[in-house]
Design an enzyme around this catalytic site. Sequence first.
Site, mmCIF file in Angstrom:
data_model
loop_
_atom_site.group_PDB
_atom_site.id
_atom_site.type_symbol
_atom_site.label_atom_id
_atom_site.label_comp_id
_atom_site.label_asym_id
_atom_site.label_seq_id
_atom_site.Cartn_x
_atom_site.Cartn_y
_atom_site.Cartn_z
ATOM 1 N N HIS A 305 0.857 -1.192 0.000
ATOM 2 C CA HIS A 305 0.000 0.000 0.000
ATOM 3 C C HIS A 305 0.887 1.233 0.000
ATOM 4 C CE1 HIS A 305 -3.189 2.792 1.083
ATOM 5 N NE2 HIS A 305 -4.018 1.846 0.693
ATOM 6 N N ASP A 362 -7.899 -5.540 0.399
ATOM 7 C CA ASP A 362 -8.416 -6.473 -0.605
ATOM 8 C C ASP A 362 -8.010 -7.917 -0.354
ATOM 9 O OD1 ASP A 362 -9.683 -4.514 -2.136
ATOM 10 O OD2 ASP A 362 -7.791 -3.948 -3.061
#
Length: 425
Positions: A305, A362
Amino acid sequence: MADAVLRFEDREINLPVIEGSENEVGLDISRLAAETGLFTLDRGFGNTAESQSQVSFIDGAAGILRYRGYPIEQLAEHASFLEVAYLLLYGSLPTKSALASFEDSVTRHTLLREDMKKLFEAFPHEAHPMQILASATSALATYYPDALDPRNPEAVDLSMHRLLAKVPTMIAWLYKYRAHQPYMYPRNDLDYSANFLHMVFSIPAEPYTPDPVVAAALNVLLILHADHGQNCSATAVRLVGSGDANLFSSVSAGIHALSGPLHGGANQEVLDMLEEMAAGEGDVSSYIARAKDRNDPFRLMGFGHRIYKNFDPRARIIKQAATDVLAKLRIDDPLLDIAQELEATALSDDYFIERKLYPNVDFYSGIIYRALGFPTDMFTVLFALGRLPGWMAQWKELKEDPKTRIYRPQQVYSGETERAYQPPS
Ligand code: ACO
């Protein structure tokens, strides 16, 4: 705090220091080009804030996410999705009566215009849900043109309530169209999540009662996805909105941005990857080896991320929720075991440790969506449904901020210098 000073050759400029409410410090370079002719190059905007925002706060090093000051963990445990939507859109948690009238307003807009069915039917049955949803969201501006003025607060409110109400119906109808099943109309006696499940999973031939475990899990998933600062899709929404495009067009742009596999599309990719592993097309260590190989474009989907360099707090909640939901529904999914093995292997590997690559939102969400009965290619539209309040809150913030300017970045031109036209030889 004193200004920072930038010196370049014989030029010098004072850069005011801007402090955020959580001790974030930024340098205001708004006058840089006008006063010095210089500008900045910042690929992927890793160092650049375009605006000051009050919607959500992320501390990537500490793994903190708060909506309007409230920790995500508390909202996921106690709130309803519409309560969180209200919080994001209007800045504070609703009173009981404010929540009741908000829910009433959203509920009254759940129907779609009948002629919108033809819109869904114009797509091939195998069309990807994100493409249909983005098109249908854009098309809402043609069906509901009476409230498009971005500078009229009542019109903005009406369009926001319409979107919150109609996106679940659009997702359910595109699901039904692709599944060759009859469309199911909304049931306004059900809450937001239960009504959505009814529209997706019921058929006219049989009675259907949404499972409260499934509805509660969906409520949590929607809350966890509701906003996340200046991510790729929120920035797309803001960018389109900065040109004074209407809310539907702006949110449609956000849906397109979210569809990419590096962004929201990763939830579908994670499940595809886990299914490949379950089908024996390579074990966990071979996927880790591919992810580390510079000559292989493969990335471990659901890992890494831009902002989180510690555990993504949403992933922590989703991981626990996945285990709980599977247990409550008595589902034994081998993909959960593979995901846990993959996570443990990656987190003990130097490549992932050095680069601070952790599971993101996710990584585990698809396992729950699958347990709730959704096909893999519907996962990203579920993300879009959750992110809707955040996109709208950010768009509203942009439109209400008197300092907003149209988004128009600079470029460092590196093409040909002037040359004379030559006719084809
Ligand atoms: N697998 C393998 N290596 C990775 C991964 C991954 N998933 N993510 C990052 N890296 C490596 C990069 O190759 C790079 O290595 P290097 O320094 O040796 O060149 C380093 O880690 C830094 O990666 P960047 O690409 O510079 O990080 P960036 O912040 O630009 O990208 C992103 C973030 C897009 C999320 C990236 O981690 C990724 O592609 N992850 C997989 C896709 C994914 O899960 N996306 C969902 C993100 S969450 C969301 O949008 C909702």
